[in-house]
Scaffold this motif. Sequence first.
Motif, PDB file in Angstrom:
ATOM      1  N   LYS A 201      80.456 -83.904   4.812  1.00  0.00           N
ATOM      2  CA  LYS A 201      79.578 -83.555   5.927  1.00  0.00           C
ATOM      3  C   LYS A 201      78.585 -82.456   5.574  1.00  0.00           C
ATOM      4  N   THR A 202      78.960 -81.553   4.680  1.00  0.00           N
ATOM      5  CA  THR A 202      78.075 -80.440   4.326  1.00  0.00           C
ATOM      6  C   THR A 202      77.531 -80.657   2.916  1.00  0.00           C
ATOM      7  N   ALA A 203      76.273 -80.224   2.718  1.00  0.00           N
ATOM      8  CA  ALA A 203      75.684 -80.309   1.382  1.00  0.00           C
ATOM      9  C   ALA A 203      75.532 -78.909   0.809  1.00  0.00           C
ATOM     10  N   LEU A 204      75.765 -78.768  -0.475  1.00  0.00           N
ATOM     11  CA  LEU A 204      75.495 -77.503  -1.155  1.00  0.00           C
ATOM     12  C   LEU A 204      74.651 -77.812  -2.394  1.00  0.00           C
ATOM     13  N   ALA A 205      73.378 -77.382  -2.348  1.00  0.00           N
ATOM     14  CA  ALA A 205      72.481 -77.657  -3.468  1.00  0.00           C
ATOM     15  C   ALA A 205      72.976 -76.916  -4.695  1.00  0.00           C
ATOM     16  N   LEU A 206      72.995 -77.573  -5.830  1.00  0.00           N
ATOM     17  CA  LEU A 206      73.338 -76.894  -7.078  1.00  0.00           C
ATOM     18  C   LEU A 206      72.032 -76.554  -7.790  1.00  0.00           C
ATOM     19  N   LYS A 246      66.299 -82.205   2.638  1.00  0.00           N
ATOM     20  CA  LYS A 246      66.061 -82.687   3.995  1.00  0.00           C
ATOM     21  C   LYS A 246      65.774 -84.192   4.047  1.00  0.00           C
ATOM     22  N   GLU A 247      64.958 -84.672   3.096  1.00  0.00           N
ATOM     23  CA  GLU A 247      64.484 -86.056   3.196  1.00  0.00           C
ATOM     24  C   GLU A 247      65.415 -87.052   2.494  1.00  0.00           C
ATOM     25  N   ILE A 248      66.184 -86.559   1.518  1.00  0.00           N
ATOM     26  CA  ILE A 248      66.986 -87.496   0.713  1.00  0.00           C
ATOM     27  C   ILE A 248      68.493 -87.224   0.862  1.00  0.00           C
ATOM     28  N   ILE A 249      68.925 -85.998   0.542  1.00  0.00           N
ATOM     29  CA  ILE A 249      70.375 -85.726   0.491  1.00  0.00           C
ATOM     30  C   ILE A 249      71.015 -85.746   1.883  1.00  0.00           C
ATOM     31  N   GLU A 250      70.429 -85.019   2.826  1.00  0.00           N
ATOM     32  CA  GLU A 250      71.071 -84.922   4.148  1.00  0.00           C
ATOM     33  C   GLU A 250      71.181 -86.285   4.839  1.00  0.00           C
ATOM     34  N   PRO A 251      70.114 -87.100   4.840  1.00  0.00           N
ATOM     35  CA  PRO A 251      70.299 -88.432   5.436  1.00  0.00           C
ATOM     36  C   PRO A 251      71.317 -89.287   4.692  1.00  0.00           C
ATOM     37  N   THR A 252      71.444 -89.089   3.388  1.00  0.00           N
ATOM     38  CA  THR A 252      72.451 -89.858   2.638  1.00  0.00           C
ATOM     39  C   THR A 252      73.856 -89.464   3.095  1.00  0.00           C
ATOM     40  N   ILE A 253      74.096 -88.165   3.225  1.00  0.00           N
ATOM     41  CA  ILE A 253      75.423 -87.704   3.658  1.00  0.00           C
ATOM     42  C   ILE A 253      75.725 -88.242   5.057  1.00  0.00           C
ATOM     43  N   ALA A 310      84.535 -78.597  -2.117  1.00  0.00           N
ATOM     44  CA  ALA A 310      83.981 -79.938  -1.886  1.00  0.00           C
ATOM     45  C   ALA A 310      85.110 -80.933  -1.613  1.00  0.00           C
ATOM     46  N   ALA A 311      86.234 -80.735  -2.291  1.00  0.00           N
ATOM     47  CA  ALA A 311      87.353 -81.678  -2.160  1.00  0.00           C
ATOM     48  C   ALA A 311      88.146 -81.464  -0.877  1.00  0.00           C
ATOM     49  N   THR A 312      87.942 -80.320  -0.217  1.00  0.00           N
ATOM     50  CA  THR A 312      88.785 -79.985   0.946  1.00  0.00           C
ATOM     51  C   THR A 312      87.957 -79.701   2.204  1.00  0.00           C
ATOM     52  N   GLU A 313      86.745 -80.254   2.244  1.00  0.00           N
ATOM     53  CA  GLU A 313      85.881 -80.126   3.431  1.00  0.00           C
ATOM     54  C   GLU A 313      85.645 -78.688   3.850  1.00  0.00           C
ATOM     55  N   THR A 314      85.476 -77.793   2.871  1.00  0.00           N
ATOM     56  CA  THR A 314      85.219 -76.391   3.206  1.00  0.00           C
ATOM     57  C   THR A 314      83.973 -75.874   2.483  1.00  0.00           C
ATOM     58  N   LEU A 315      83.075 -76.793   2.203  1.00  0.00           N
ATOM     59  CA  LEU A 315      81.873 -76.428   1.449  1.00  0.00           C
ATOM     60  C   LEU A 315      80.989 -75.450   2.225  1.00  0.00           C
ATOM     61  N   ASP A 316      81.123 -75.445   3.549  1.00  0.00           N
ATOM     62  CA  ASP A 316      80.310 -74.513   4.350  1.00  0.00           C
ATOM     63  C   ASP A 316      80.739 -73.069   4.136  1.00  0.00           C
ATOM     64  N   ARG A 317      81.867 -72.840   3.445  1.00  0.00           N
ATOM     65  CA  ARG A 317      82.355 -71.459   3.256  1.00  0.00           C
ATOM     66  C   ARG A 317      81.997 -70.878   1.895  1.00  0.00           C
ATOM     67  N   VAL A 318      81.346 -71.652   1.051  1.00  0.00           N
ATOM     68  CA  VAL A 318      81.055 -71.149  -0.306  1.00  0.00           C
ATOM     69  C   VAL A 318      79.555 -71.224  -0.596  1.00  0.00           C
ATOM     70  N   SER A 319      79.142 -70.519  -1.629  1.00  0.00           N
ATOM     71  CA  SER A 319      77.749 -70.632  -2.076  1.00  0.00           C
ATOM     72  C   SER A 319      77.742 -70.575  -3.600  1.00  0.00           C
TER      73      SER A 319
END
Length: 423
Positions: A201-206, A246-253, A310-319
């Motif tokens: 559900k969350t994306a984190l750009a690398l 915005k245009e590619i990754i988020e709509p894919t997720i 990423a594996a545990t749905e907690t990507l919103d807590r890291v950067s």
Amino acid sequence: MKVLLIGSGGREHALAWKLAQSPKLTALYAAPGNPGIAEHAELASLDIDDHQAVVRFCRERAVDLVVVGPEAPLVAGLADVLRAEGIATFGPSAAAARLEGSKGFTKDLCSRYNIPTGAYRRFTDLAEAKAYVQQQGAPIVVKADGLAAGKGVTVAMTLDEALAAIDDCFDGAFGSAGAEVVVEAYLDGEEASFFCLSDGKTALALATAQDHKRVGDGDTGPNTGGMGAYSPAPVMTPEMVSRTMKEIIEPTIRGMAESGHPFTGVFFAGLMITAKGPELIEYNVRFGDPECQVLMMRLKSDLLELLHAAATETLDRVSASWSDDAALTVVMASKGYPGAYDKGTAIANLPATSAGEKIFHAGTALKDGRLVATGGRVLNVTATGRTVAEAQAGAYALVDRVEWESGFCRRDIGWQAIAREKN
Ligand code: AMP
Ligand code: GLY
């Protein structure tokens, strides 16, 4: 945390090297691994095609996280089996891995979610595909739908080339991968690779990278898996990164979640930066090889924390934070690659490396205690620098200290970025 890493290439060596730096790591296992990976991990004798054996191994060793490097085990459903057993896994389900495994699947998703990509049609009939190509004209791109080890794509500059490529696909040149063909509009621009984690559900750009697919200097000769790479990609300005998100990754997720197949893992988006902005060429559902090697050289954050999130749905807590330095890797390959080459040639000496330098093993083995080359792409000689030019100088200085008679490399990795730096 105890981690099992699946894979045996330069990408996995880079992941192992970086995972090993995590203060949270208590044990690192790798299967099948290679001699470079063995410097950081305990190699497990485990058949990774036997998914139940992987589950048993994880149970016996109380593995907390499995990191799957290559696409083949993902397409085969290894992540599904592990997650069904409650084992946290970095890597998409087989259904979500169709983003790499089926070009038609990805194109259909793009079309449903208005993701910018070349206009396309899917064909299972030779005559219809040819009629479409004739109507569209060249340049045009013909792709076998499935995984064809990077060989199923023809960028046809003439109609004859396009028609021949369609014949090849339907004649079985790419096996079952070519039973369906995608014909797509030719995109003109500069290519770049963009990497982004997703927990469903969350994306984190690398970060961004550029690679060199052709075997010869000046981007000539046949295509390969990649003869070198550097990061960051100068064409990926902050504006292009934010548009890509915005245009590619988020709509894919969103699209994957809405289809019931949320995507867990890393998106490796192949982009064409055209006059209109970023357009998607393709997705891979794993880190690039050798792109991963340069990303890991620049990553300042704890990789284990990121992959676990990423594996545990907690990507919103890291950067993730990155070095401003550039990193560049030169692939040393067996003479003859990507054609036939000798296997088992001796690598007489690998030089010691200092900070900001690293030689990753991509295709090596130990034979009677001596290092030998086992693959086409064998070593990834990597260095960092304040500029791509500096990183390039460092990498080639290191290349020149490798003693391996049967190896060769390109001498111009990074040339586009260096030309830009000079301007
Ligand atoms: P792929 O296997 O889809 O990454 O394609 C291999 C290479 O073909 C890409 O890296 C591009 O250089 C090129 N390519 C693929 N699709 C297109 C396209 N629509 N327009 C121009 N070049 C393309
Ligand atoms: N270097 C391109 C890839 O990993 O597919």
